[in-house]
Scaffold this motif. Structure first.
Motif, PDB file in Angstrom:
ATOM      1  N   ARG A   1       3.835   7.004   2.743  1.00  9.78           N
ATOM      2  CA  ARG A   1       4.081   6.085   3.502  1.00  9.78           C
ATOM      3  C   ARG A   1       3.837   4.758   2.745  1.00  9.78           C
ATOM      4  NH1 ARG A   1       0.813  10.183   6.221  1.00  9.78           N
ATOM      5  NH2 ARG A   1       1.951  11.163   7.899  1.00  9.78           N
TER       6      ARG A   1
ATOM      7  N   THR B   1       8.620   5.495   5.622  1.00 14.61           N
ATOM      8  CA  THR B   1       8.010   6.781   5.676  1.00 14.61           C
ATOM      9  C   THR B   1       9.233   7.766   4.816  1.00 14.61           C
ATOM     10  OG1 THR B   1       6.529   6.579   7.490  1.00 14.61           O
ATOM     11  CG2 THR B   1       7.153   8.948   6.649  1.00 14.61           C
TER      12      THR B   1
ATOM     13  N   ASP C   1       9.881   1.862   9.897  1.00 13.84           N
ATOM     14  CA  ASP C   1       9.198   1.345  11.189  1.00 13.84           C
ATOM     15  C   ASP C   1       9.228   2.295  12.413  1.00 13.84           C
ATOM     16  OD1 ASP C   1       7.818  -1.098  10.194  1.00 13.84           O
ATOM     17  OD2 ASP C   1       9.657  -2.365  10.917  1.00 13.84           O
TER      18      ASP C   1
ATOM     19  N   ARG D   1       6.254  -5.604   2.633  1.00 11.80           N
ATOM     20  CA  ARG D   1       6.670  -7.119   3.378  1.00 11.80           C
ATOM     21  C   ARG D   1       8.123  -7.655   2.655  1.00 11.80           C
ATOM     22  NH1 ARG D   1       2.879 -11.979   4.185  1.00 11.80           N
ATOM     23  NH2 ARG D   1       2.154 -10.523   5.754  1.00 11.80           N
TER      24      ARG D   1
ATOM     25  N   SER E   1       6.907  -0.988   7.394  1.00  7.71           N
ATOM     26  CA  SER E   1       6.535   0.652   7.106  1.00  7.71           C
ATOM     27  C   SER E   1       7.750   1.348   6.624  1.00  7.71           C
ATOM     28  CB  SER E   1       5.478   1.234   7.947  1.00  7.71           C
ATOM     29  OG  SER E   1       6.172   1.482   9.133  1.00  7.71           O
TER      30      SER E   1
ATOM     31  N   ARG F   1       0.845  -1.129  -0.102  1.00  2.00           N
ATOM     32  CA  ARG F   1      -0.136   0.016  -0.095  1.00  2.00           C
ATOM     33  C   ARG F   1       0.955   1.133  -0.118  1.00  2.00           C
ATOM     34  NH1 ARG F   1      -5.140   1.707   1.141  1.00  2.00           N
ATOM     35  NH2 ARG F   1      -5.258   3.668   2.259  1.00  2.00           N
ATOM     36  N   TYR F   2       0.371   2.357  -0.725  1.00  2.00           N
ATOM     37  CA  TYR F   2       0.909   3.661  -0.790  1.00  2.00           C
ATOM     38  C   TYR F   2       0.001   4.661  -0.207  1.00  2.00           C
ATOM     39  CZ  TYR F   2       4.731   1.737  -3.727  1.00  2.00           C
ATOM     40  OH  TYR F   2       5.525   1.034  -4.576  1.00  2.00           O
TER      41      TYR F   2
ATOM     42  N   ASP G   1       6.369  -7.700   7.828  1.00  2.00           N
ATOM     43  CA  ASP G   1       5.815  -6.517   7.583  1.00  2.00           C
ATOM     44  C   ASP G   1       6.475  -5.556   7.885  1.00  2.00           C
ATOM     45  OD1 ASP G   1       3.820  -7.906   6.091  1.00  2.00           O
ATOM     46  OD2 ASP G   1       2.328  -8.146   7.837  1.00  2.00           O
TER      47      ASP G   1
ATOM     48  N   SER H   1       3.673   0.368   2.931  1.00  2.00           N
ATOM     49  CA  SER H   1       3.430  -0.727   3.701  1.00  2.00           C
ATOM     50  C   SER H   1       4.052  -1.778   2.890  1.00  2.00           C
ATOM     51  CB  SER H   1       2.031  -1.047   4.116  1.00  2.00           C
ATOM     52  OG  SER H   1       1.413   0.109   4.878  1.00  2.00           O
TER      53      SER H   1
END
Length: 456
Positions: free
Chosen positions: A69, A127, A97, A73, A125, A50-51, A123, A71
């Protein structure tokens, strides 16, 4: 909560020593996805899911401020990884993260080293804060691609490599993701993106538009187009139709033109794969092409019936079902061109057979016949006539060979079995043989893989 119990020295000495659990060293993710036409495009070591892009754009200065941001894996123990982003945009900070990560920019690569190795299957994240003056790139065929500035905003079309001009990501078509766009522009401009318009808030002379695209999307199909648009968003004929039209362009009845085409294609290919539809009509003659941006194709002028049909057919062929490699682009363009022929036949303006015959009439020595659709020969040929017309002719030759029932069953199965995924030419050949029950090597070799004019 468990409470630790103090051990006596004797008891401690009698305990076996357990080996320390070491964090795996990890290896860097590959700086490209391995596509032979664009070796540096995309990245290895992770999958984006996801963006969430927050953008602020000033058309007067051309300045873009962005917060991405992502998301994702990890697909390996990952010591560092790359994002695709041109270095004309300056990255101010990167966190993984929530922990600050080191980063370096060079060309179109943003190299990120997290504070700790990311375990395979984890998973995580990302930014990224960035800003600068985004600009388009020039593709191998000489066309503009990416963040294309217009007199009142931006014509944003990203096929095949423009996404890296305005946001960081894993920009190869095999890494599809969901998107959310939060875009702030001056109050007299409109920001249009993919998916559904979920919020619009005006404050202090500026307006923020929020768009949510929940179905998976390849990054080359993303758009954030900005201008003085007349924006409409309403249900027509069972579809949520969202359109943005430059008021200087004559495009009467543009929203209403979509449902009849979609109804026709739904009857042939299966259900429309997205939550909304529509299009963006800009006044950008310098661009010279339209693009099937997901749910909302973008046009540099009002589209003809054939062009509208072409871009809407792409929502099935190219957007929902996306090629695995760029050399398989005929699976997009050949299918969309054939859909144009089907729509013209439906309207009674030209039969499919007449369109095929017109294309086949090219003399055998014409250069058109020297470029097989299944491998155009390089990125400079991705959007040349053989990919479109000879690709469509391949489908008609298949239809003549297997008959209408099997042919349209093949198209429905292709759109259904690979929905929201990726597939290649070999998969289409195998599916065609499985559904039809016929051995089709000779047909596909002649029409897809070999230079020269096939015999009829």
């Amino acid at each position: 909560m468990k409470r630790l119990v103090a051990l006596t020295a004797a008891a401690f000495l009698s305990l076996p020593l357990a080996p320390a659990i070491a964090t795996p060293a990890g290896t860097p993710g590959a700086p490209g996805a391995g596509d032979p036409y664009f070796p540096g495009q995309g990245n290895g070591g992770y999958d984006a899911a996801r963006y969430d892009l927050t953008l602020d754009y000033d058309p007067s200065s051309g300045r873009l401020s962005g917060l991405a941001r992502i998301s994702a894996r990890a697909t390996q123990a990952l010591s560092r990884f790359n994002l695709d982003l041109v270095d004309t945009l300056t990255v101010r900070s990167v966190t993984v993260d929530g922990r600050r990560a080191t980063h370096a920019q060079s060309g179109s690569e943003l190299v990120v080293t997290p504070a700790r190795t990311l375990r395979r299957g984890r998973d995580f994240s990302i930014t990224v804060r960035y800003d600068g003056l985004p600009a388009h790139v020039i593709d191998p065929d000489g066309s503009m691609d990416g963040w294309i500035k217009t007199g009142d905003g931006v014509f944003n079309a990203n096929e095949p490599q423009g996404a890296m001009t305005w946001y960081p990501g894993n920009h190869h078509m095999t890494d599809k993701a969901a998107y959310r766009f939060t875009v702030t522009v001056p109050r007299d401009r409109v920001a249009v993106a993919n998916g559904d318009l979920v919020a619009k808030v005006s404050k202090g002379g500026r307006t923020t538009y929020v768009w949510n695209s929940r179905e998976p999307m390849a990054s080359y199909l993303a758009t954030v187009s900005i201008g003085r648009f007349d924006l409409t968003d309403r249900r027509i004929g069972g579809y949520r139709v969202t359109t943005a039209v430059d008021p200087t362009v004559q495009a009467p009845g543009f929203p209403e033109r979509h449902p009849p085409v979609l109804d026709f294609f739904t009857g042939l290919f299966g259900p429309y794969p997205f939550s909304s539809t529509g299009g963006i009509v800009d006044n950008a003659p310098e661009v010279g092409y339209a693009l099937e941006t997901q749910t909302r194709p973008i046009y540099p002028r009002a589209p003809s019936e054939s062009l509208l049909a072409h871009e809407l057919a792409h929502q099935w062929f190219g957007n929902s079902v996306t090629p695995t490699l760029w050399r398989d682009i005929w699976l997009n363009e050949g299918f969309a061109t054939y859909s144009e022929w089907l729509w013209a036949d439906k309207l009674g303006t030209q039969t499919v057979q007449a369109a095929f015959d017109e294309a086949y009439a090219r003399p055998a020595e014409d250069e058109f016949w020297q470029s097989p659709p299944a491998d155009p020969g390089g990125p400079e040929n991705l959007f040349h006539a053989p990919v479109y017309d000879r690709g469509a002719m391949t489908l008609h030759a298949l239809r003549l060979e297997v008959g209408d029932d099997a042919f349209f069953a093949i198209l429905r199965a292709w759109a259904g079995r690979h929905k929201y995924g990726n597939a290649d030419t070999a998969a289409f050949v195998a599916l065609s043989e499985r559904v039809s029950g016929e051995q089709l090597d000779t047909l596909f070799d002649a029409w897809l893989f070999k230079p020269g004019k096939p015999a009829m």
